[in-house]
Design a protein around this motif. Sequence first.
Motif, PDB file in Angstrom:
ATOM      1  N   GLY A  97       0.810  -1.216   0.000  1.00 32.82           N
ATOM      2  CA  GLY A  97       0.000   0.000   0.000  1.00 32.82           C
ATOM      3  C   GLY A  97       0.837   1.257   0.000  1.00 32.82           C
ATOM      4  N   ALA A  98       2.164   1.103   0.020  1.00 35.47           N
ATOM      5  CA  ALA A  98       3.061   2.258   0.051  1.00 35.47           C
ATOM      6  C   ALA A  98       3.150   2.926  -1.317  1.00 35.47           C
ATOM      7  CB  ALA A  98       4.446   1.825   0.518  1.00 35.47           C
ATOM      8  N   LYS A  99       3.647   4.150  -1.326  1.00 39.66           N
ATOM      9  CA  LYS A  99       3.809   4.891  -2.570  1.00 39.66           C
ATOM     10  C   LYS A  99       5.250   5.372  -2.709  1.00 39.66           C
ATOM     11  CE  LYS A  99      -0.960   6.554  -2.985  1.00 39.66           C
ATOM     12  NZ  LYS A  99      -1.840   7.728  -3.206  1.00 39.66           N
ATOM     13  N   TYR A 100       5.702   5.412  -3.947  1.00 41.48           N
ATOM     14  CA  TYR A 100       6.992   6.031  -4.218  1.00 41.48           C
ATOM     15  C   TYR A 100       6.870   7.528  -3.934  1.00 41.48           C
ATOM     16  CZ  TYR A 100       8.261   1.762  -6.764  1.00 41.48           C
ATOM     17  OH  TYR A 100       8.533   0.468  -7.109  1.00 41.48           O
ATOM     18  N   GLN A 101       7.967   8.133  -3.498  1.00 46.65           N
ATOM     19  CA  GLN A 101       7.966   9.558  -3.198  1.00 46.65           C
ATOM     20  C   GLN A 101       9.058  10.257  -4.008  1.00 46.65           C
ATOM     21  OE1 GLN A 101       5.714  11.021  -1.284  1.00 46.65           O
ATOM     22  NE2 GLN A 101       4.755   9.163  -0.456  1.00 46.65           N
ATOM     23  N   ARG A 102       8.667  11.297  -4.716  1.00 47.73           N
ATOM     24  CA  ARG A 102       9.617  12.090  -5.500  1.00 47.73           C
ATOM     25  C   ARG A 102      10.015  13.323  -4.699  1.00 47.73           C
ATOM     26  NH1 ARG A 102       7.979  16.121  -8.858  1.00 47.73           N
ATOM     27  NH2 ARG A 102       5.928  15.130  -9.076  1.00 47.73           N
ATOM     28  N   TYR A 103      11.309  13.523  -4.514  1.00 44.27           N
ATOM     29  CA  TYR A 103      11.789  14.667  -3.745  1.00 44.27           C
ATOM     30  C   TYR A 103      11.736  15.926  -4.601  1.00 44.27           C
ATOM     31  CZ  TYR A 103      14.957  17.641  -1.009  1.00 44.27           C
ATOM     32  OH  TYR A 103      15.511  18.675  -0.279  1.00 44.27           O
ATOM     33  N   VAL A 104      11.086  16.969  -4.073  1.00 43.83           N
ATOM     34  CA  VAL A 104      10.960  18.234  -4.799  1.00 43.83           C
ATOM     35  C   VAL A 104      12.072  19.198  -4.403  1.00 43.83           C
ATOM     36  CG1 VAL A 104       9.453  20.202  -5.294  1.00 43.83           C
ATOM     37  CG2 VAL A 104       8.468  17.924  -4.965  1.00 43.83           C
ATOM     38  N   GLY A 105      12.344  19.305  -3.090  1.00 44.62           N
ATOM     39  CA  GLY A 105      13.411  20.194  -2.656  1.00 44.62           C
ATOM     40  C   GLY A 105      13.164  20.764  -1.275  1.00 44.62           C
ATOM     41  N   GLU A 106      14.052  21.682  -0.891  1.00 43.22           N
ATOM     42  CA  GLU A 106      13.944  22.342   0.413  1.00 43.22           C
ATOM     43  C   GLU A 106      13.140  23.633   0.275  1.00 43.22           C
ATOM     44  OE1 GLU A 106      16.703  24.534   3.828  1.00 43.22           O
ATOM     45  OE2 GLU A 106      17.659  23.296   2.274  1.00 43.22           O
ATOM     46  N   PHE A 107      12.289  23.871   1.277  1.00 47.43           N
ATOM     47  CA  PHE A 107      11.430  25.044   1.272  1.00 47.43           C
ATOM     48  C   PHE A 107      11.474  25.733   2.632  1.00 47.43           C
ATOM     49  CE2 PHE A 107       9.890  22.529  -2.166  1.00 47.43           C
ATOM     50  CZ  PHE A 107       9.264  23.387  -3.066  1.00 47.43           C
ATOM     51  N   ALA A 108      10.947  26.952   2.665  1.00 48.16           N
ATOM     52  CA  ALA A 108      10.739  27.681   3.913  1.00 48.16           C
ATOM     53  C   ALA A 108       9.398  28.389   3.816  1.00 48.16           C
ATOM     54  CB  ALA A 108      11.858  28.694   4.152  1.00 48.16           C
ATOM     55  N   LEU A 109       8.753  28.580   4.954  1.00 53.07           N
ATOM     56  CA  LEU A 109       7.489  29.316   4.957  1.00 53.07           C
ATOM     57  C   LEU A 109       7.705  30.750   4.504  1.00 53.07           C
ATOM     58  CD1 LEU A 109       5.473  28.450   8.200  1.00 53.07           C
ATOM     59  CD2 LEU A 109       4.916  27.866   5.849  1.00 53.07           C
TER      60      LEU A 109
END
Length: 309
Positions: A97-109
């Motif tokens: 039931g797991a999903k692959y995860q694609r890394y987008v990057g680092e963010f800040a509010l």
Amino acid sequence: MSAFGGGPQGGIVTSATTPNILIYSDHETGHRYGYYDGWLAEEDEKGPIFEYTGAGRIGDQTFTGRTGTGNKAILQHVDDGRALRVFIAAGKVPGSGAKYQRYVGEFALDADLPYIIRQVPDDNGNLRKAIVFRLRPAGAVGREEQDDIPPAEKTRATLVPADVTASTMVEPENNKKTKGKRSAQPGTETERREAALSDDFQAFLKSRGHQVKRFQIKIEGLTSTLVTDLYDVTDHVLYEAKGSATRKDVRMAIGQLLDYRRHVTPAEPQLAILLPSKPDLDLRELLHKEGIALVYRGSGEFVGRILPE
């Protein structure tokens, strides 16, 4: 994900081994309930914005309690010295039931407006207040077209409760008085005065038996959402509140009202500006010429020709 101290989970995960908060977004889940996480098509002077809907699947989202823990972590990530790492679900892992995860990057509010409040459905299909975080890239990110929020197919104004606004949210206390603090609460004296004025006038209208709402407006071809100030449903009056009676604020209020009026239903509401004091004669004449009513606070009470008895 393991490099940042996390695994293939979902939602918001504060790493126990690294100074990171892992944020997992799933387009499929959001689309199922009628809301979207992703990039806004409209960039401002500071660049792109990635919107992320906070944690809490049933009822109003908060910064408190068990379901609000992740939201609190995001809000305080700068003071806590943690980076926000965004992942987007990219298909299911075969046989699980797991999903692959694609890394987008680092963010800040976003420092000026870290989140907004929007009315969206919960897992039961009931409308509720959702915290929508506004994330800014903190370096190179992997932006793909499929991650863009789809533009509205048509313009639509939806009535929402009057408390669908960030100023009504209870933010967690933070003992770290750093310059990195993020808050969507009114910060300047003018902003605080405007919020208090709006709250007091809303209470005034309700004490007269009036129904008070706001409009949440999606514009055809755009991805961002507009939210008006108070709308008196009973008398069909759309108000724009300002924290001062200066020419700058009055002119801004006029422009906002004229913009909103084109989209709301029922059509052609009476427009009115709500101010903390009486503006000068020239501004009063301007409002009269434009057919916009004036309500202001005077000697502890509200003054205006369109007020209910």
